[in-house]
Design an enzyme around this catalytic site. Structure first.
Site, PDB file in Angstrom:
ATOM      1  N   ASP A  82       5.522   5.778  -0.607  1.00  0.00           N
ATOM      2  CA  ASP A  82       5.594   4.633   0.304  1.00  0.00           C
ATOM      3  C   ASP A  82       7.018   4.397   0.791  1.00  0.00           C
ATOM      4  O   ASP A  82       7.987   4.798   0.145  1.00  0.00           O
ATOM      5  CB  ASP A  82       5.088   3.373  -0.396  1.00  0.00           C
ATOM      6  N   ASP A 152      -0.985  -1.489   6.044  1.00  0.00           N
ATOM      7  CA  ASP A 152      -1.515  -2.384   5.026  1.00  0.00           C
ATOM      8  C   ASP A 152      -2.438  -3.444   5.625  1.00  0.00           C
ATOM      9  O   ASP A 152      -3.064  -4.201   4.889  1.00  0.00           O
ATOM     10  CB  ASP A 152      -0.379  -3.078   4.268  1.00  0.00           C
TER      11      ASP A 152
END
Length: 352
Positions: A82, A152
């Protein structure tokens, strides 16, 4: 922990963010110059973090050794790499004044080098990169990771626009897409479990929620959704993607299809985002089929509202029908005006 997960018949994955560093850390206290920063200025913190300078070999080697040590410690078969903040304060302590404008390019080359080492040292590892913050959805990153997390923002309606935009350049097989909780943690929207599952099929299908908190009806739908994923996975990965309608443009509904290369089958996804009162049925013309073939039209569903509870969820053509390719392409497939918002249908076309 990993052994226990493997004993249950599952693979183990891990999430990490190796490019970031907290100022309250031993590494930063030992090497503050390893963070990207403009000399003489206080660097900006985002998410209480700075960014490590991966343009420097000593930084890459140190971080990579930490990553490799974790991966060698257990049977870890999946990694999500990430990056949750953007690059700021462009400055490197290792570059002269005349070379500072090369930092971003050198940084990305350093990142490629690290991921190249990772995929060679751990060839059976599934690596998923993340586009958040770093805008990592690019062909260079896909060389190392076959899939990238889009966002997200996992709300199914939001994802219609996110996944449409991504699909203009990248195949569906590269897009991380999950069924998430409702109310959605980003926008608070409540969508049906079926619609969340249908939208997530246009990507690397998965779940991102606590299944112990699901209703019995939604929990019972999971095996059916997974069966649909396995049924359509090869078609979605290898077929031709066709955009039929865009919610981003019409603000009411979305529709797309994936058609096999030999035109023998197709799966059509239709999502009614907003209900319009007294609206007429919509006609979906599906390009790319073989006009001379006859297709079975099959409604595939794992609905939390079954047709007997809501007759508007039944297609006018019936749950099983036959239509010629030219009729589907030019006359079109009629879709009802479903009752309620965020309703969807998955339609499978198979050559007879």
């Amino acid at each position: 922990l990993v052994d226990e997960v493997n004993a249950l018949g599952m693979k183990f994955g891990i999430w990490f963010e190796p490019e970031m560093i907290s100022p309250d850390s031993d590494l930063y206290r030992a090497h503050p110059d390893w963070a990207i920063r403009i000399p003489g200025r206080e660097p900006i913190q985002l998410r209480n973090q700075y960014v490590l300078d991966l343009s420097r070999k000593e930084v890459r080697d140190t971080v990579y050794d930490m990553i490799a040590a974790v991966l060698r410690s257990a049977n870890i078969e999946y990694v999500k790499w990430d990056m949750n903040r953007t690059l700021t304060d462009f400055g490197s302590a290792s570059l002269g004044a005349q070379d500072q404008d090369e930092l971003c390019h050198r940084y990305v080359l350093g990142l490629y080098e690290m991921q190249d080492r990772l995929t060679k040292d751990f060839p059976y590892l599934l690596l998923e990169n993340c586009s958040g913050g770093g805008a990592r959805f690019d062909p260079g990153m896909l060389y190392y990771s076959p899939q990238i997390w889009c966002s997200d923002d996992t709300d199914a309606v939001e994802r219609l626009m996110i996944q449409e935009g991504t699909s203009l350049i990248y195949p569906l097989s590269t897009m991380g897409a999950h069924v998430s909780v409702t109310p959605n943690h980003v926008v608070g929207r409540c969508t049906s479990f079926e619609t969340r599952g249908i939208v997530a099929l246009a990507g690397t299908f998965g779940y991102e929620l606590d299944i112990t908190k699901l209703s019995e009806k939604d929990l019972a739908a999971i095996p059916q959704q997974i069966a649909l994923y396995h049924k359509y996975n090869d078609l979605i990965r290898r077929g031709d993607y066709v955009r039929i309608a865009s919610y981003r443009e019409n603000h009411l509904y979305d529709c797309y299809a994936v058609i096999s290369k030999d035109k023998s089958e197709a799966v059509v996804t239709y999502v009614q985002v907003l209900k319009v009162p007294e609206d007429r049925s919509r006609i979906l013309r599906i390009p790319g089929l073989d006009p001379d073939r006859e297709y079975a039209v099959i409604v595939d569903r794992t609905s939390d509202i079954m047709p007997e509870e809501d007759p508007t969820m039944t297609l006018p053509v019936g749950p099983r029908a036959r239509m010629r390719g030219d009729a589907l392409m030019y006359a079109g497939l009629p879709m009802p005006n479903f009752r309620g918002d965020f309703r969807s249908a998955l339609i499978y076309l198979s050559e007879i």
